[in-house]
Design a protein around this motif. Structure first.
Motif, PDB file in Angstrom:
ATOM      1  N   ASN A 127     -20.788  15.831  97.778  1.00  0.00           N
ATOM      2  CA  ASN A 127     -19.987  14.652  97.414  1.00  0.00           C
ATOM      3  C   ASN A 127     -20.650  13.820  96.296  1.00  0.00           C
ATOM      4  O   ASN A 127     -21.697  13.224  96.512  1.00  0.00           O
ATOM      5  N   VAL A 128     -20.014  13.774  95.134  1.00  0.00           N
ATOM      6  CA  VAL A 128     -20.619  13.052  94.005  1.00  0.00           C
ATOM      7  C   VAL A 128     -20.789  11.562  94.290  1.00  0.00           C
ATOM      8  O   VAL A 128     -21.609  10.895  93.658  1.00  0.00           O
ATOM      9  N   ARG A 129     -20.039  11.051  95.242  1.00  0.00           N
ATOM     10  CA  ARG A 129     -20.151   9.608  95.518  1.00  0.00           C
ATOM     11  C   ARG A 129     -21.371   9.258  96.369  1.00  0.00           C
ATOM     12  O   ARG A 129     -21.590   8.090  96.683  1.00  0.00           O
ATOM     13  N   PHE A 130     -22.191  10.262  96.727  1.00  0.00           N
ATOM     14  CA  PHE A 130     -23.494   9.953  97.323  1.00  0.00           C
ATOM     15  C   PHE A 130     -24.497   9.594  96.222  1.00  0.00           C
ATOM     16  O   PHE A 130     -25.557   9.041  96.490  1.00  0.00           O
ATOM     17  N   ASN A 131     -24.154   9.945  94.976  1.00  0.00           N
ATOM     18  CA  ASN A 131     -25.102   9.771  93.881  1.00  0.00           C
ATOM     19  C   ASN A 131     -25.062   8.353  93.314  1.00  0.00           C
ATOM     20  O   ASN A 131     -23.993   7.860  92.936  1.00  0.00           O
ATOM     21  N   LYS A 132     -26.250   7.743  93.244  1.00  0.00           N
ATOM     22  CA  LYS A 132     -26.343   6.385  92.689  1.00  0.00           C
ATOM     23  C   LYS A 132     -25.906   6.382  91.231  1.00  0.00           C
ATOM     24  O   LYS A 132     -26.359   7.206  90.459  1.00  0.00           O
ATOM     25  N   GLY A 133     -25.015   5.489  90.885  1.00  0.00           N
ATOM     26  CA  GLY A 133     -24.570   5.376  89.497  1.00  0.00           C
ATOM     27  C   GLY A 133     -23.248   6.069  89.242  1.00  0.00           C
ATOM     28  O   GLY A 133     -22.681   5.956  88.163  1.00  0.00           O
ATOM     29  N   GLU A 134     -22.728   6.789  90.246  1.00  0.00           N
ATOM     30  CA  GLU A 134     -21.460   7.507  90.066  1.00  0.00           C
ATOM     31  C   GLU A 134     -20.323   6.542  89.709  1.00  0.00           C
ATOM     32  O   GLU A 134     -19.649   6.704  88.712  1.00  0.00           O
ATOM     33  N   LYS A 135     -20.156   5.532  90.539  1.00  0.00           N
ATOM     34  CA  LYS A 135     -19.015   4.635  90.324  1.00  0.00           C
ATOM     35  C   LYS A 135     -19.177   3.793  89.060  1.00  0.00           C
ATOM     36  O   LYS A 135     -18.210   3.455  88.401  1.00  0.00           O
ATOM     37  N   LYS A 136     -20.445   3.446  88.747  1.00  0.00           N
ATOM     38  CA  LYS A 136     -20.699   2.614  87.553  1.00  0.00           C
ATOM     39  C   LYS A 136     -20.680   3.439  86.277  1.00  0.00           C
ATOM     40  O   LYS A 136     -20.918   2.928  85.188  1.00  0.00           O
ATOM     41  N   ASP A 137     -20.464   4.735  86.410  1.00  0.00           N
ATOM     42  CA  ASP A 137     -20.428   5.610  85.230  1.00  0.00           C
ATOM     43  C   ASP A 137     -21.775   5.575  84.507  1.00  0.00           C
ATOM     44  O   ASP A 137     -21.827   5.520  83.272  1.00  0.00           O
ATOM     45  N   ALA A 138     -22.870   5.569  85.286  1.00  0.00           N
ATOM     46  CA  ALA A 138     -24.210   5.452  84.704  1.00  0.00           C
ATOM     47  C   ALA A 138     -24.531   6.649  83.807  1.00  0.00           C
ATOM     48  O   ALA A 138     -24.333   7.793  84.202  1.00  0.00           O
ATOM     49  N   ASP A 139     -25.044   6.342  82.608  1.00  0.00           N
ATOM     50  CA  ASP A 139     -25.378   7.398  81.653  1.00  0.00           C
ATOM     51  C   ASP A 139     -26.408   8.380  82.225  1.00  0.00           C
ATOM     52  O   ASP A 139     -26.312   9.580  82.007  1.00  0.00           O
ATOM     53  N   GLU A 140     -27.390   7.837  82.924  1.00  0.00           N
ATOM     54  CA  GLU A 140     -28.468   8.700  83.441  1.00  0.00           C
ATOM     55  C   GLU A 140     -27.875   9.784  84.349  1.00  0.00           C
ATOM     56  O   GLU A 140     -28.226  10.961  84.234  1.00  0.00           O
ATOM     57  N   LEU A 141     -26.982   9.393  85.237  1.00  0.00           N
ATOM     58  CA  LEU A 141     -26.373  10.366  86.148  1.00  0.00           C
ATOM     59  C   LEU A 141     -25.441  11.317  85.380  1.00  0.00           C
ATOM     60  O   LEU A 141     -25.454  12.533  85.586  1.00  0.00           O
TER      61      LEU A 141
END
Ligand code: 3PG
Length: 384
Positions: free
Chosen positions: A109-123
């Motif tokens: 689930n990609v929504r476990f990843n920090k920065g997913e919702k904020k569209d973080a560049d690093e992720l």
């Protein structure tokens, strides 16, 4: 935009963003329409000899914490069954993703990843580093500018549209350009707040809007009816009143109530004037269903998003069933979209009687509104 079908995928690492956000109950997928819709894309990539990495979100878990409840594992098991091959779940893609040509894996689930919702560049860069080609195929999530839908497309060596996304844009675009009238929208679901904008836009283009579910309660309250303990957004009553002045919004005259939200709740039919303080409205009543079904008969285009009752509990499903059957019988060009809506389409077995079934919920409605879908816009930018 660039299309997956136009690319040579042989031997390439192909990262496909699908919308496999499906209902899961007790570890089992209960409605697999979105998974089935993604199959041709995955099969095409496999047949082309690609190393296929699929990713999706599931539900809305808290970022940065793993919780088994929201794991993508049931989806992987279901997908494996449909594909007739193994689909391993990659718990932490940052530890490396092993996949051979002609094989498919599914990221957790990609929504476990920090920065997913904020569209973080690093992720987004970390996703992009997994692939040679990024395929955006998740029409249902194309309205979200998130790292797995939008950000990754900025950084991937190549970013293109998958066949499902392309087909959705094509079919809906054609259908909405010049709708046959009357155009009637059915907007159900739990909250007005999540659908206020679409209700406003639909009120500009529709001849009639049928509201249902929790949404109807706010409209009932706006017209002075008692709603008891039902889900109702008091702060949106003025907005509901304005909408009712602008477009025809027929309201239920009878409703099915329960005293608690549960599978075993006792269903009681009441007049919409007789809802008591401890009642919760869970469905429209048979008179209302009949009247609305009758109205649908004269429609030439029907846009359906959202059930009109808690149809997952049979005793509160009759209203949704009646409207589903009316859509099935109608000659109108009918479009259904949304996770719950597709589950209802499945439950009442009308899939082959709906003109076009979209995998999008919110995305479908935003498209109907004429909004720019950020995950599509970025593909257009990349194509320049
Ligand atoms: C949907 O079900 O509409 C999509 O999968 C998007 O989900 P979301 O509203 O949680 O972003």
């Amino acid at each position: 935009v660039l299309k997956m079908a136009d690319l040579d995928l042989s031997g390439k690492r192909v990262l496909i963003r699908e919308d496999l956000n499906v209902p899961v109950k007790n570890g089992k997928v209960t409605s697999d329409a979105r998974i089935r819709a993604s199959l041709p894309t995955i099969q095409l990539a496999l047949a082309a000899g690609a190393k296929v990495i699929v990713m999706s979100h599931l539900g809305r878990p808290e970022e940065g914490v793993y919780d088994e409840e929201s794991s993508i594992k049931p989806v992987a098991a279901h997908l494996a069954g449909l594909l007739g091959r193994d689909v391993n779940v990659i718990k932490d893609f940052r530890e490396g993703v092993e996949v051979a040509a002609g094989e498919v894996v599914l990221l957790e689930n990609v929504r476990f990843n920090k920065g997913e919702k904020k569209d973080a560049d690093e992720l987004a860069q970390a996703y992009a580093a997994l692939c040679d080609v990024f395929v955006m195929d998740a029409f249902g999530t194309a309205h979200r500018a998130q790292a797995s839908t939008h950000g990754v497309a900025k950084f991937a060596p190549v970013a293109c549209a998958g066949p499902l996304l392309a087909a959705e844009l094509d079919a809906l675009g054609k259908a909405l350009a010049t709708p046959a009238r009357p155009l009637v929208a059915i907007v159900g679901g739990s909250k007005v707040s999540t659908k206020l904008e679409v209700l406003e836009s639909l009120s500009d283009i529709c001849d009639q809007i049928i509201v249902g579910g929790g949404i109807a309660n706010t409209f009932l309250a706006a017209s002075g009816k008692p709603v008891g303990k039902s889900l109702c957004e008091d702060d949106l009553i003025p907005a509901a009143k304005k909408l009712m002045e602008k477009v025809s919004i027929p309201l239920p005259t009878d409703v099915v109530c329960g005293k608690e939200f549960s599978e075993s709740a006792v269903a009681t039919l009441k007049s919409a004037d007789a809802v008591e303080a401890d009642d919760m409205i869970f469905d429209i009543g048979p008179d209302s269903a009949k009247a609305l079904a009758e109205q649908l008969k004269s429609a030439k285009t029907i846009i359906w998003n959202g059930p009109v009752g808690v149809f997952e509990f049979d005793q509160f499903g009759e209203g949704t069933k009646a409207l589903a059957l009316a859509i099935a019988e109608s000659d109108a060009f009918s479009i259904a979209g949304g996770g719950d809506t597709l589950a209802a389409v499945d439950k009442y077995e009308i899939a082959d009687k709906v003109s076009y079934i979209s995998t999008g919920g919110g995305a479908f409605l935003e498209f109907v509104e004429g909004k720019v879908l950020p995950a599509v816009a970025i593909l257009e930018e990349r194509a320049k």
